[in-house]
Enzyme design. Sequence first.
Site, PDB file in Angstrom:
ATOM      1  CG  ASP A 187      -0.969  11.185  -2.758  1.00 48.36           C
ATOM      2  OD1 ASP A 187       0.211  11.542  -2.820  1.00 48.36           O
ATOM      3  OD2 ASP A 187      -1.366  10.038  -3.037  1.00 48.36           O
TER       4      ASP A 187
HETATM    5  C1  BGC Z   1      -3.381   7.282  -1.505  1.00 46.84           C
HETATM    6  C2  BGC Z   1      -2.395   7.363  -0.381  1.00 46.84           C
HETATM    7  C3  BGC Z   1      -2.517   8.684   0.327  1.00 46.84           C
HETATM    8  C4  BGC Z   1      -3.948   8.935   0.761  1.00 46.84           C
HETATM    9  C5  BGC Z   1      -4.130  10.300   1.369  1.00 46.84           C
HETATM   10  C6  BGC Z   1      -4.763   7.589  -0.999  1.00 46.84           C
HETATM   11  O1  BGC Z   1      -5.637   7.665  -2.065  1.00 46.84           O
HETATM   12  O2  BGC Z   1      -3.349   5.974  -2.028  1.00 46.84           O
HETATM   13  O3  BGC Z   1      -1.086   7.205  -0.871  1.00 46.84           O
HETATM   14  O4  BGC Z   1      -1.677   8.630   1.443  1.00 46.84           O
HETATM   15  O5  BGC Z   1      -4.796   8.839  -0.361  1.00 46.84           O
HETATM   16  O6  BGC Z   1      -3.951  11.327   0.469  1.00 46.84           O
END
Ligand code: BGC
Length: 812
Positions: free
Chosen positions: A483
Site C-alpha cells: 500500500d
Molecule cells: C494493509 C494491506 C497491505 C499491507 C502492506 C496492510 O496494512 O492492510 O492491504 O497489503 O499493509 O502494505
Amino acid sequence: MKFGHFDDEHREYVIETPKTPLPWINYLGSKEFFSLISNTCGGYTFYKDAKLLRLTRYRYNDVPMDINGKYFYIKDGDTVWNPGWKPTQTDLDEYECRHGIGYSKFKGVKNGVRADVLTFVPVNDNCEVSRLVVTNDSSAEKSISIFSYVEWCLWNADDDSRNFQRNFSTGEVEVKGSAIYHKTEYRERRNHYAVYSVNAPITAFDTARDSFLGLYHYAGDPEAVLNGKLTNSMASGWSPIAAHQLDVTLKPGESKSYVFVLGYIENPVEDKWESHNVINKKPAEALLAKYDTDAKVDAAFAELNDQWDKLLNIYTVDSSNDKVNRMVNIWNQYQCMVTFNMSRSASYYESGIGRGMGFRDSCQDLLGFVHLIPDRARERIIDIASTQFQDGRAYHQYQPLTKKGNSDIGSGFGDDPLWLIAGTSAYIRETGDTTILDEMVPFDNDESVAETLMEHLRRSFGYVDTHRGPHRLPLIGRADWNDCLNLNCHSTQPGESFQTFGPSEGPVAESVFIGGMFVKYGNEYADICDLKGLTDEAAKVRASVAEMNEILLDSSAGWDGEWFVRAYDSYGGKVGSKDCEEGQIYIEPQGFCVLAGVGKETGQAQKALDSVKAKLDTKYGVMILQPAYTVYHEELGEVSSYPPGYKENAGIFCHNNPWVSIAETVIGRGDRAFEVYKKTCPAYTEEISEIHRTEPYIYCQMVAGADAKFHGEGKNSWLTGTAAWTFVNISQYILGVYPTLKGLSVDPCVPADFGDFSVKRVYRGVEYDITVKQNGVQKGVKQLIVDGAQVEGTVIPYDASKKTVKVEVVMG
Ligand code: BGC
C-alpha cells in the site's frame, strides 16, 4: 524470556504476569457481538460495527497503557484490587490470565480472597457473559464489596471521541433492579439500547461517571469504590456508565458466584416503549434470564467450546514438532477466524473507527478460513464482488454494516481485481461448489447492473490484462499489495493521503509483483474456465499468462540479473534493482513470482530466493526491502516515509514471509522453507517475548527490521493477512495437503529431519486420515496409497460416496 506458557490441552495461552510487554489481547464473539479483552481486563465491546455501534469506550493512546475495560473491583477492608490487576494495579498475591478460544479467564488472589472470572460471548446471543466467583481462602469470615464498572460509548465511536459540544448533553440511562440501561439517543432515531446487569440484588449502583470516579480521579482510584459506597447516581448527559455494588460475606472456604451480562437489544420501531419515554425492556429481560444461573452459563460455555471443537477438527496435524502442532491445530486457525470477523477494523492497533473491510485483505483472509466456514466464505465473496466496478476495478475498502464501497479511499489499487480470483478459486477448490460462479452479483452494489460472478472474475483478469505499461507489465495505479508503494502520488505536503493523493492511475508506473499475481491467479482462472467448459477462453488466458511469464523473466523488463525488479516508477525508472542506491531488492516479487512458478525451469527462481537469503534475511524474519530508504523519495511515496527498518521501509512484514517460504517449497527446499516459517512463528518467538513484545500466540503484521532501533520488535498484532498466508503455507505447502479442483493433493515439502507425521482433514464431507512416511526427504512423493490401492501422482481422487479415506504417503 517468556511471560506465560501454552496449555495445549485446554487450547489456552496462560499469562503469568499482568505486566506483559504490551497488552496481550483476545477476541470474544463469532457472529455479531464482539469484545476485545486484554490480559488486564482492558478492551471494549461493539455490535456488528466497531465504529457505528460501539457499546463501551476505550482510550487508545492514553497512559497508563490499556485504559478502559470491563472491570471488577474488590474492596476488602482498605484494600481495593482487581482480579486482572488493572486499573488499580494493586499488587496481587496470585495472578493468571488464560486466553482461550473465544473466551478469557482471570484469576486474582489477594489477602485470602480469590476471584475467578470467566468471560465469553455465547454462540447465539448478543451479549457478553462474565462470571465472577469469589472465594474466601482464609480462615476467617470475610466481608467484601464487589463493584463492576463499564463506561458506555455513545454508539458512534468516531463522533463520541470528537463531538463533545453535542455529546456531553445526550447521555440517558434507566435503572430497573440490577439492570442498568444505556438508552442514549433511543428517544429519537435509535431503536437499540444496551444493558449491563447482574443476577443478584445489588446494594447500590452508579450511572454517572463523575459520581463513580469522583472529580479528577480515574478508573484506577474511583472515589465511590474507595469510599465503599456507590451513590445511585442517574446520568444526565456527560458520560454515562454502569457500575454495580454487591456486598458479600464469605465464610472460610465459601464461594459465591455472580453472573454479569452486558447485552445489546434492538426493538421493533412500533414496540419501542413500555410507557412514555420508558424503554421496552422485555427482550432485555428475556436475554438476562438466559444467563441467570451457573448451570445456564456452563451450558452456554460448553456450546461455545463445542463449536470450536468442530471447527478445529477440520484440519489437524500430529507431528513430532509440538510447536507446529500447536500453531496448526489451535492458534493459527483461530487467528484466521478472527481476521474473518474483524478484517482490519478493531484491534489494539486498529481503532475501529478507521478502516472497514479491505478488498484485497478480505480476499486473502478467506484463504485461511474457507475450509472452516465455507458458507460464510461464499457470502463474503459475493459481498466483496458486489463492490467491484463494471470495468473490473474495485473499491479498496467497504463498510461491514452497509457493505457499500468506501468512496473516501475509492479505487485504483492495481492488485485488487486479481485477489477476487484468488478467493473464489480457493472457495471452489475447497468446496467443489461451482454454482457460486453463476450467482448474479451487482457492480458497485447496483442491482440493475448485476452479472454472474464468473463475469466478475473475467473482468478482474481482463482489467489487469488490458492495463499494462511500457514494459507490458501491469500498471500499479495507487499501489499494489504494498500500500505504500505510491508511484503515481508525488505528494509533497504533510497530511496528504499517500493512498488517495494524485491520479489513481498513471500510464507508466508498473508492478512486477502484480505480474507474478497475474501468472498465479491467471492460471487459476484458466482452470476455472476449463471447469466451466470455456476452453477457448482458458487458452486465451493461458496465452496471456505465458506472455507475462516471459516478460517477468526478461532482463529488460521483470528480471534484474540476480532477482526480480520490484516496479517501474512514473518516470520509467527501476524500483528494486541493483541500479538503485536504496531499495535495491524487495521481497514481494521474489516470493510471489516464484510461488507462481515463474523462473522454476530457468534457474531464476532459485537465484531470486538465494538473493532473498543473502540480502533480506535476519534472525527475526525476512525484510521487505534493502537497503532501507534513508531519505524521502517523492516518486516512491509512503514506502520511503517511514524511518528505516519500520513498516514497509525495510521492516519484516510477516505477511510476505510465507510467500518466500511457499516459494521455497515450490523449488523443493524444505529446510529453507521451514527456516523461514520458524522465524516469525509465534510458538518460536514466544521465547523472545521481551524483544518481540506482541502476543506470543498469534502473528503480528510487522517486526522491526535490521535498520531499526528496536530490531525484532513486533507491532500491529492480530489483524493481518499473515494469519491466512501462514496457514496456507504450513498446511498446504509445507505439510502439503492442498485442495485442488479435482480433490486433495498431498505433496509435502518439509525439513530433512522433520520425521513422519499425520494429518486429519475433513474435505467436501469426507474425512481423510493421511499418514506421511518422510524418509528424510524434503520433497517428493514416491507412493500414494488410497484405501490400500496405489494411485498415480499426488491427487487423491475425490469420491463423495466414502465417509472416510485412509491415505498413506511415502516420500522419496
Ligand atoms: C494493509 C494491506 C497491505 C499491507 C502492506 C496492510 O496494512 O492492510 O492491504 O497489503 O499493509 O502494505
